[in-house]
Design a protein around this motif. Structure first.
Motif, PDB file in Angstrom:
ATOM      1  N   MET A   1      38.157  18.485  12.735  1.00  8.61           N
ATOM      2  CA  MET A   1      37.618  19.223  11.598  1.00  8.61           C
ATOM      3  C   MET A   1      38.262  18.956  10.489  1.00  8.61           C
ATOM      4  O   MET A   1      39.600  18.938  10.426  1.00  8.61           O
ATOM      5  N   SER A   2      37.536  18.435   9.242  1.00  7.42           N
ATOM      6  CA  SER A   2      38.221  17.794   8.167  1.00  7.42           C
ATOM      7  C   SER A   2      38.753  19.334   7.226  1.00  7.42           C
ATOM      8  O   SER A   2      38.385  20.285   7.576  1.00  7.42           O
ATOM      9  N   LEU A   3      39.785  18.750   6.382  1.00 11.02           N
ATOM     10  CA  LEU A   3      40.307  19.883   5.591  1.00 11.02           C
ATOM     11  C   LEU A   3      39.270  20.456   4.593  1.00 11.02           C
ATOM     12  O   LEU A   3      39.310  21.466   4.406  1.00 11.02           O
ATOM     13  N   SER A   4      38.537  19.490   4.109  1.00 14.57           N
ATOM     14  CA  SER A   4      37.500  20.138   3.191  1.00 14.57           C
ATOM     15  C   SER A   4      36.353  20.900   3.874  1.00 14.57           C
ATOM     16  O   SER A   4      35.900  22.001   3.266  1.00 14.57           O
ATOM     17  N   SER A   5      36.267  20.863   5.140  1.00 11.34           N
ATOM     18  CA  SER A   5      34.914  21.727   5.845  1.00 11.34           C
ATOM     19  C   SER A   5      35.789  23.031   6.083  1.00 11.34           C
ATOM     20  O   SER A   5      35.228  24.090   6.169  1.00 11.34           O
ATOM     21  N   ILE A   6      37.110  23.140   6.391  1.00  9.39           N
ATOM     22  CA  ILE A   6      38.074  24.241   6.493  1.00  9.39           C
ATOM     23  C   ILE A   6      37.858  25.090   5.341  1.00  9.39           C
ATOM     24  O   ILE A   6      37.856  26.364   5.254  1.00  9.39           O
ATOM     25  N   ILE A   7      38.138  24.345   4.108  1.00 11.13           N
ATOM     26  CA  ILE A   7      38.052  25.059   2.722  1.00 11.13           C
ATOM     27  C   ILE A   7      36.985  25.542   2.499  1.00 11.13           C
ATOM     28  O   ILE A   7      36.761  26.626   1.949  1.00 11.13           O
ATOM     29  N   THR A   8      35.760  24.911   2.626  1.00 11.35           N
ATOM     30  CA  THR A   8      34.165  25.416   2.579  1.00 11.35           C
ATOM     31  C   THR A   8      34.284  26.742   3.586  1.00 11.35           C
ATOM     32  O   THR A   8      33.651  27.822   3.318  1.00 11.35           O
ATOM     33  N   GLN A   9      34.472  26.659   4.737  1.00 12.94           N
ATOM     34  CA  GLN A   9      34.528  27.979   5.843  1.00 12.94           C
ATOM     35  C   GLN A   9      35.127  29.021   5.221  1.00 12.94           C
ATOM     36  O   GLN A   9      34.823  30.116   5.279  1.00 12.94           O
ATOM     37  N   LEU A  10      36.447  28.692   4.617  1.00 20.21           N
ATOM     38  CA  LEU A  10      37.186  29.962   4.127  1.00 20.21           C
ATOM     39  C   LEU A  10      36.736  30.464   2.918  1.00 20.21           C
ATOM     40  O   LEU A  10      36.856  31.725   2.852  1.00 20.21           O
TER      41      LEU A  10
ATOM     42  N   GLU B   1      45.311  28.039   1.492  1.00 14.24           N
ATOM     43  CA  GLU B   1      45.224  28.859   2.756  1.00 14.24           C
ATOM     44  C   GLU B   1      45.057  27.736   4.009  1.00 14.24           C
ATOM     45  O   GLU B   1      45.421  27.588   4.809  1.00 14.24           O
ATOM     46  N   ALA B   2      43.827  26.792   3.382  1.00  9.14           N
ATOM     47  CA  ALA B   2      43.618  25.551   4.247  1.00  9.14           C
ATOM     48  C   ALA B   2      44.738  24.729   4.457  1.00  9.14           C
ATOM     49  O   ALA B   2      45.070  24.264   5.530  1.00  9.14           O
ATOM     50  N   GLU B   3      45.668  24.506   3.488  1.00  7.44           N
ATOM     51  CA  GLU B   3      46.863  23.636   3.414  1.00  7.44           C
ATOM     52  C   GLU B   3      47.757  24.276   4.385  1.00  7.44           C
ATOM     53  O   GLU B   3      48.491  23.559   5.174  1.00  7.44           O
ATOM     54  N   LEU B   4      47.918  25.558   4.206  1.00 10.81           N
ATOM     55  CA  LEU B   4      49.034  26.131   5.183  1.00 10.81           C
ATOM     56  C   LEU B   4      48.436  26.282   6.666  1.00 10.81           C
ATOM     57  O   LEU B   4      49.226  25.995   7.626  1.00 10.81           O
ATOM     58  N   LEU B   5      47.140  26.560   6.968  1.00 10.60           N
ATOM     59  CA  LEU B   5      46.576  26.530   8.236  1.00 10.60           C
ATOM     60  C   LEU B   5      47.076  25.048   8.835  1.00 10.60           C
ATOM     61  O   LEU B   5      47.119  25.036  10.085  1.00 10.60           O
ATOM     62  N   ALA B   6      46.820  24.061   8.098  1.00 11.18           N
ATOM     63  CA  ALA B   6      46.863  22.732   8.404  1.00 11.18           C
ATOM     64  C   ALA B   6      48.263  22.191   8.747  1.00 11.18           C
ATOM     65  O   ALA B   6      48.452  21.638   9.869  1.00 11.18           O
ATOM     66  N   SER B   7      49.190  22.951   7.995  1.00  6.89           N
ATOM     67  CA  SER B   7      50.469  22.546   8.524  1.00  6.89           C
ATOM     68  C   SER B   7      51.065  23.343   9.601  1.00  6.89           C
ATOM     69  O   SER B   7      51.990  22.984  10.176  1.00  6.89           O
ATOM     70  N   ALA B   8      50.339  24.465   9.812  1.00  8.51           N
ATOM     71  CA  ALA B   8      50.851  25.175  10.982  1.00  8.51           C
ATOM     72  C   ALA B   8      50.121  24.730  12.345  1.00  8.51           C
ATOM     73  O   ALA B   8      50.783  25.105  13.574  1.00  8.51           O
TER      74      ALA B   8
ATOM     75  N   GLY C   1      48.779  22.348  15.472  1.00  8.63           N
ATOM     76  CA  GLY C   1      49.324  21.133  16.017  1.00  8.63           C
ATOM     77  C   GLY C   1      48.438  20.081  16.461  1.00  8.63           C
ATOM     78  O   GLY C   1      48.782  19.070  16.966  1.00  8.63           O
ATOM     79  N   SER C   2      47.279  20.668  16.406  1.00  7.35           N
ATOM     80  CA  SER C   2      46.132  19.623  16.463  1.00  7.35           C
ATOM     81  C   SER C   2      44.641  20.169  16.118  1.00  7.35           C
ATOM     82  O   SER C   2      44.681  21.066  15.401  1.00  7.35           O
ATOM     83  N   PRO C   3      43.815  19.065  15.817  1.00  9.07           N
ATOM     84  CA  PRO C   3      42.413  19.386  15.280  1.00  9.07           C
ATOM     85  C   PRO C   3      41.843  20.762  16.095  1.00  9.07           C
ATOM     86  O   PRO C   3      41.303  21.694  15.366  1.00  9.07           O
ATOM     87  N   ALA C   4      41.929  20.964  17.116  1.00  6.93           N
ATOM     88  CA  ALA C   4      41.489  22.209  17.839  1.00  6.93           C
ATOM     89  C   ALA C   4      42.148  23.517  17.510  1.00  6.93           C
ATOM     90  O   ALA C   4      41.591  24.614  17.313  1.00  6.93           O
ATOM     91  N   GLU C   5      43.529  23.318  17.422  1.00  8.19           N
ATOM     92  CA  GLU C   5      44.496  24.466  16.968  1.00  8.19           C
ATOM     93  C   GLU C   5      43.749  24.891  15.553  1.00  8.19           C
ATOM     94  O   GLU C   5      43.688  26.118  15.032  1.00  8.19           O
ATOM     95  N   LEU C   6      43.640  23.974  14.615  1.00  5.23           N
ATOM     96  CA  LEU C   6      43.451  24.213  13.407  1.00  5.23           C
ATOM     97  C   LEU C   6      41.982  24.716  13.196  1.00  5.23           C
ATOM     98  O   LEU C   6      41.821  26.025  12.384  1.00  5.23           O
ATOM     99  N   ALA C   7      41.089  24.556  14.110  1.00  2.49           N
ATOM    100  CA  ALA C   7      39.716  25.153  14.112  1.00  2.49           C
ATOM    101  C   ALA C   7      39.974  26.405  14.549  1.00  2.49           C
ATOM    102  O   ALA C   7      39.244  27.692  14.190  1.00  2.49           O
ATOM    103  N   ALA C   8      40.721  26.817  15.682  1.00  4.13           N
ATOM    104  CA  ALA C   8      40.988  28.216  16.092  1.00  4.13           C
ATOM    105  C   ALA C   8      41.623  29.022  14.850  1.00  4.13           C
ATOM    106  O   ALA C   8      41.184  30.090  14.818  1.00  4.13           O
TER     107      ALA C   8
END
Length: 258
Positions: A1-10, A21-28, A30-37
């Protein structure tokens, strides 16, 4: 899941600071699946701090568990008011402590304080112990002063009471993040929002040292009533405000008659 899609979702979910917020979530994550969750939880309305597991407060990262009251940045003003009152060897009590953020901010970098905290919410107590144990703090679970050791009576130099002060009827108008995902006991202050403060004020003279201070946050519209509550309990009170943070803090002093 790309950062841009996370931004759009948020952004679609109504997050005003979606990019940050997307940057913070991405830094937290550990994996693309965890980022999506994580993104899904945030988009569902969970407070960002509970999703990340921490909040920035007083220059520190404070652990924040699900369901626990998130420390507000405006409350840093209360901490600033208390900081100058803590002489070496002072006894500090963080009542209604939530995560323990206030006590942690004041005790950080100091080894000369006795730090105690208490909260009625078991989840908050577990969280506060994680934050305060490394600083030598002791955290008790129970209703206000009830669980504290009797040896503290008459010894507390600074009592921080971050009491709930939202009137019961106003809970429904709080942001959904708070209303739906923070403990009701940390928000609901009773009919006029000052029920818990009344109980703290009544008990404070039994726990404060002579000249000890009680500090708490309130709202502008409750300020005068809050002062009346304090003076009725035998303490004197002054008020400090910070317009930038929309913060109102009452500083009360206990001076028993000689």
């Amino acid at each position: 899941m790309s950062l841009s899609s996370i931004i759009t979702q948020l952004r679609t979910a109504g997050c005003v600071f979606a990019e940050d917020e997307a940057e913070l979530l991405a830094s937290a994550a550990g994996s693309p699946a965890e980022l999506a969750a994580l993104a899904d939880r945030r988009a569902a309305g969970f407070p960002l701090e509970q999703v990340l597991g921490w909040a920035e407060f007083g220059g520190r990262r404070i652990a924040v568990d699900p369901g626990v009251f998130v420390p507000r940045r405006r409350t840093e003003f209360l901490v600033e008011q208390a900081a100058g009152l803590l002489a070496p060897g002072a006894v500090l009590l963080d009542l209604c402590c939530g995560t323990g953020a206030l006590g942690a901010a004041l005790a950080a970098g100091r080894t000369d304080l006795e730090l105690y905290a208490a909260d009625i919410d078991p989840a908050a107590v577990r969280c506060a112990r994680r934050n305060l144990a490394p600083l030598g703090g002791r955290v008790y679970q129970g209703d206000l002063f009830g669980p504290l050791p009797g040896t503290l009576r008459g010894r507390v130099d600074v009592l921080l009471a971050n009491v709930p002060y939202v009137p019961t009827a106003d809970i429904a108008f709080l942001p959904a993040e708070a209303r739906d995902h923070e403990a009701r006991v940390a928000l609901d202050g009773g009919a006029d929002g000052l029920d818990v403060l009344r109980r703290v004020a009544a008990g404070a003279p039994h726990w404060l040292a002579p000249g000890g201070r009680l500090l708490f946050e309130t709202s502008r519209r409750q300020r005068e009533t809050a002062i009346t509550v304090i003076t009725s309990a035998g303490l004197t009170a002054t008020v400090a405000t910070c317009e930038d943070r929309d913060a109102t803090v009452v500083l009360a002093r206990w001076a028993p008659a000689s």
